[in-house]
Enzyme design. Structure first.
Site, PDB file in Angstrom:
ATOM      1  CB  SER A 140      68.070  20.238  36.361  1.00  0.00           C
ATOM      2  OG  SER A 140      66.921  20.163  37.191  1.00  0.00           O
TER       3      SER A 140
ATOM      4  CG  HIS B 164      67.760  24.524  35.458  1.00  0.00           C
ATOM      5  ND1 HIS B 164      67.433  25.514  34.557  1.00  0.00           N
ATOM      6  CD2 HIS B 164      66.617  23.810  35.667  1.00  0.00           C
ATOM      7  CE1 HIS B 164      66.154  25.401  34.221  1.00  0.00           C
ATOM      8  NE2 HIS B 164      65.641  24.378  34.884  1.00  0.00           N
TER       9      HIS B 164
ATOM     10  CG  ASP C 138      63.811  22.505  37.368  1.00  0.00           C
ATOM     11  OD1 ASP C 138      63.448  23.275  36.463  1.00  0.00           O
ATOM     12  OD2 ASP C 138      64.694  21.634  37.211  1.00  0.00           O
TER      13      ASP C 138
ATOM     14  CG  MET D 157      58.231  22.037  39.710  1.00  0.00           C
ATOM     15  SD  MET D 157      58.209  20.272  39.432  1.00  0.00           S
ATOM     16  CE  MET D 157      59.554  20.126  38.250  1.00  0.00           C
TER      17      MET D 157
ATOM     18  CG  HIS E 240      62.490  26.501  34.947  1.00  0.00           C
ATOM     19  ND1 HIS E 240      62.471  25.222  34.433  1.00  0.00           N
ATOM     20  CD2 HIS E 240      61.404  27.126  34.421  1.00  0.00           C
ATOM     21  CE1 HIS E 240      61.426  25.090  33.633  1.00  0.00           C
ATOM     22  NE2 HIS E 240      60.755  26.221  33.620  1.00  0.00           N
TER      23      HIS E 240
ATOM     24  CG  MET F 177      58.215  24.931  35.755  1.00  0.00           C
ATOM     25  SD  MET F 177      58.932  23.292  35.801  1.00  0.00           S
ATOM     26  CE  MET F 177      60.373  23.623  36.808  1.00  0.00           C
TER      27      MET F 177
ATOM     28  CG  MET G  54      59.745  24.216  29.129  1.00  0.00           C
ATOM     29  SD  MET G  54      60.952  23.850  30.429  1.00  0.00           S
ATOM     30  CE  MET G  54      60.709  22.104  30.708  1.00  0.00           C
TER      31      MET G  54
ATOM     32  N   GLY H  74      57.366  19.766  34.661  1.00  0.00           N
ATOM     33  CA  GLY H  74      56.764  19.118  35.837  1.00  0.00           C
ATOM     34  C   GLY H  74      57.579  17.962  36.375  1.00  0.00           C
ATOM     35  CG  PHE H  75      56.880  14.865  36.438  1.00  0.00           C
ATOM     36  CD1 PHE H  75      56.792  14.436  37.761  1.00  0.00           C
ATOM     37  CD2 PHE H  75      55.739  15.381  35.826  1.00  0.00           C
ATOM     38  CE1 PHE H  75      55.585  14.511  38.454  1.00  0.00           C
ATOM     39  CE2 PHE H  75      54.528  15.464  36.507  1.00  0.00           C
ATOM     40  CZ  PHE H  75      54.450  15.028  37.825  1.00  0.00           C
ATOM     41  N   GLY H  76      61.351  15.477  35.870  1.00  0.00           N
ATOM     42  CA  GLY H  76      62.610  15.152  35.218  1.00  0.00           C
ATOM     43  C   GLY H  76      62.506  13.776  34.580  1.00  0.00           C
ATOM     44  N   GLY H  77      63.510  13.412  33.801  1.00  0.00           N
ATOM     45  CA  GLY H  77      63.596  12.059  33.265  1.00  0.00           C
ATOM     46  C   GLY H  77      62.700  11.755  32.075  1.00  0.00           C
TER      47      GLY H  77
ATOM     48  CG  ASP I 129      64.731  22.470  31.579  1.00  0.00           C
ATOM     49  OD1 ASP I 129      65.176  21.352  31.891  1.00  0.00           O
ATOM     50  OD2 ASP I 129      64.093  23.210  32.367  1.00  0.00           O
ATOM     51  N   GLY I 130      65.047  19.577  29.406  1.00  0.00           N
ATOM     52  CA  GLY I 130      64.211  18.385  29.370  1.00  0.00           C
ATOM     53  C   GLY I 130      64.792  17.327  28.452  1.00  0.00           C
ATOM     54  N   GLY I 131      65.238  16.224  29.036  1.00  0.00           N
ATOM     55  CA  GLY I 131      65.764  15.110  28.237  1.00  0.00           C
ATOM     56  C   GLY I 131      67.073  15.410  27.536  1.00  0.00           C
TER      57      GLY I 131
ATOM     58  N   GLY J 273      69.545  17.326  33.756  1.00  0.00           N
ATOM     59  CA  GLY J 273      69.162  16.785  35.057  1.00  0.00           C
ATOM     60  C   GLY J 273      69.680  15.378  35.259  1.00  0.00           C
TER      61      GLY J 273
HETATM   62  C1  DX5 Z   1      61.264  19.740  34.125  1.00  0.00           C
HETATM   63  C2  DX5 Z   1      62.385  20.626  34.597  1.00  0.00           C
HETATM   64  C3  DX5 Z   1      63.729  20.195  34.135  1.00  0.00           C
HETATM   65  C4  DX5 Z   1      64.160  18.834  34.582  1.00  0.00           C
HETATM   66  C5  DX5 Z   1      65.160  18.320  33.594  1.00  0.00           C
HETATM   67  O1  DX5 Z   1      60.065  20.336  34.464  1.00  0.00           O
HETATM   68  O2  DX5 Z   1      62.184  21.953  34.151  1.00  0.00           O
HETATM   69  O3  DX5 Z   1      64.707  21.173  34.498  1.00  0.00           O
HETATM   70  O4  DX5 Z   1      64.738  18.827  35.848  1.00  0.00           O
HETATM   71  O5  DX5 Z   1      65.498  17.029  33.941  1.00  0.00           O
HETATM   72  P1  DX5 Z   1      65.993  15.956  32.862  1.00  0.00           P
HETATM   73  O6  DX5 Z   1      67.270  16.480  32.287  1.00  0.00           O
HETATM   74  O7  DX5 Z   1      66.158  14.732  33.654  1.00  0.00           O
HETATM   75  O8  DX5 Z   1      64.919  15.859  31.811  1.00  0.00           O
HETATM   76 ZN    ZN Z   2      63.832  23.387  34.469  1.00  0.00          ZN
END
Ligand code: DX5
Ligand code: ZN
Length: 214
Positions: free
Chosen positions: A6, A31, A33, A35, A64, A66, A135, A140-143, A173-175, A195
Site C-alpha cells: 500500500s 495498492h 488508497d 480517501m 481502493h 474510500m 478490511m 482511513g489510516f495505516g498502521g 487490508d489493514g495491519g 502498508g
Molecule cells: C487503510 C488502508 C490500508 C492501509 C494499510 O484505510 O485501506 O490500505 O494503507 O496499511 P497498514 O498495512 O499499515 O495497516
Molecule cells: Zn486499502
C-alpha cells in the site's frame, strides 16, 4: 499469497522511487488508497497522483476507493492507470451500475467490506467480481492493528466462491504483516495488502518472498 504493498505507507515526496522499490522487491501488484475526507475521516490522493506513478512500473494498479461517491470518478481513475477499481459496498454508489461501468471501462471489479459489514452483503454481486477486499481495520489510516475476528468473513466468502465455482481473489487490508498474513492465508485469502510492514521492513524483498510462500 500475492503481495500488494500500500503506497499510503510510502514516502510521498519520492513516489516514483517508492513504486520502483515495490517492483524491485518482487511484489505482485500495487495498492492505491484513495480517501475523500467524507467516507473516511482522512484525505490521501486522487487520479493525478496515480497518473504520476503510472510510468514508473508495469505492475497491476489496484485502486481502493474510500469514497462516498466512487461512481463519479470511475473513468478518471481508469484514465489515470487503474487496472482494478475496488469500491466500498457501504458507499452511496449504485452497486450494480457501478460494477457495469467499471467492467465496460475494461478494468477488473472489486468490492470492499468494512469490518461491521457481513460477508453476505456482497453475495448478490459475487459472480460479477474479480476480487473482494475484506478490511481488517476500520478504513482511513495505516498502521492499525489487524482484526483477526474478520477471518470467519474471509472463510465464508471463500466457501461461497468455491460453491459457485468462481475463481475469486480475496484480499485482506489493514495491519497485515508476516504473522497476520499466515492467519489470513489459512482463512482463505490470497492477496495480502501490506502498508507499514512493507515500507518499514529492513528487507522488503525478503518480506515479500516470505508472504508469497504462504
Ligand atoms: C487503510 C488502508 C490500508 C492501509 C494499510 O484505510 O485501506 O490500505 O494503507 O496499511 P497498514 O498495512 O499499515 O495497516
Ligand atoms: Zn486499502
Amino acid at each position: 499469497m500475492k503481495v500488494s504493498p500500500s503506497m499510503l505507507a510510502s514516502d510521498f515526496s519520492r513516489l516514483a522511487e517508492e513504486v520502483r522499490l515495490v517492483e524491485r522487491a518482487g511484489a505482485d501488484m500495487v495498492h492505491l488508497d484513495v480517501m475523500d475526507g467524507v467516507f473516511v475521516p482522512n484525505l490521501s490522493f486522487g487520479p493525478p497522483v496515480i497518473a504520476a506513478m503510472r510510468p514508473h512500473t508495469n505492475l497491476f494498479f489496484d485502486v481502493h476507493l474510500m469514497m462516498q461517491y466512487p461512481d463519479r470518478l470511475v473513468d478518471a481513475f481508469v484514465k489515470a492507470g487503474a487496472d482494478s477499481i475496488n469500491f466500498h459496498i457501504e458507499s452511496a454508489a449504485p452497486v450494480q451500475e457501478t460494477l457495469r461501468r467499471i467492467r465496460e471501462a475494461g478494468v477488473k471489479t472489486a468490492l470492499t467490506l468494512k469490518p461491521n459489514t457481513p460477508a453476505e452483503s456482497v453475495f448478490p454481486y459475487l459472480d460479477q467480481l474479480d476480487m473482494v477486499l475484506v478490511m481488517t481495520v476500520e478504513p482511513g489510516f495505516g498502521g492499525q492493528k489487524f482484526m483477526a475476528d474478520m477471518m470467519p468473513k474471509v472463510t465464508a466468502l471463500r466457501k461461497e466462491a468455491d460453491r459457485r465455482g468462481l475463481s475469486l481473489s480475496i484480499q485482506v487490508d489493514g495491519g497485515v504483516n508476516e504473522e497476520t498474513a499466515k492467519v489470513a492465508a489459512a482463512a482463505g485469502a490470497d492477496i495480502a495488502v501490506i502498508g507499514n510492514a512493507f515500507f518499514k521492513a529492513a528487507d522488503p524483498a525478503a518480506l515479500t518472498a516470505e508472504v508469497q510462500k504462504l
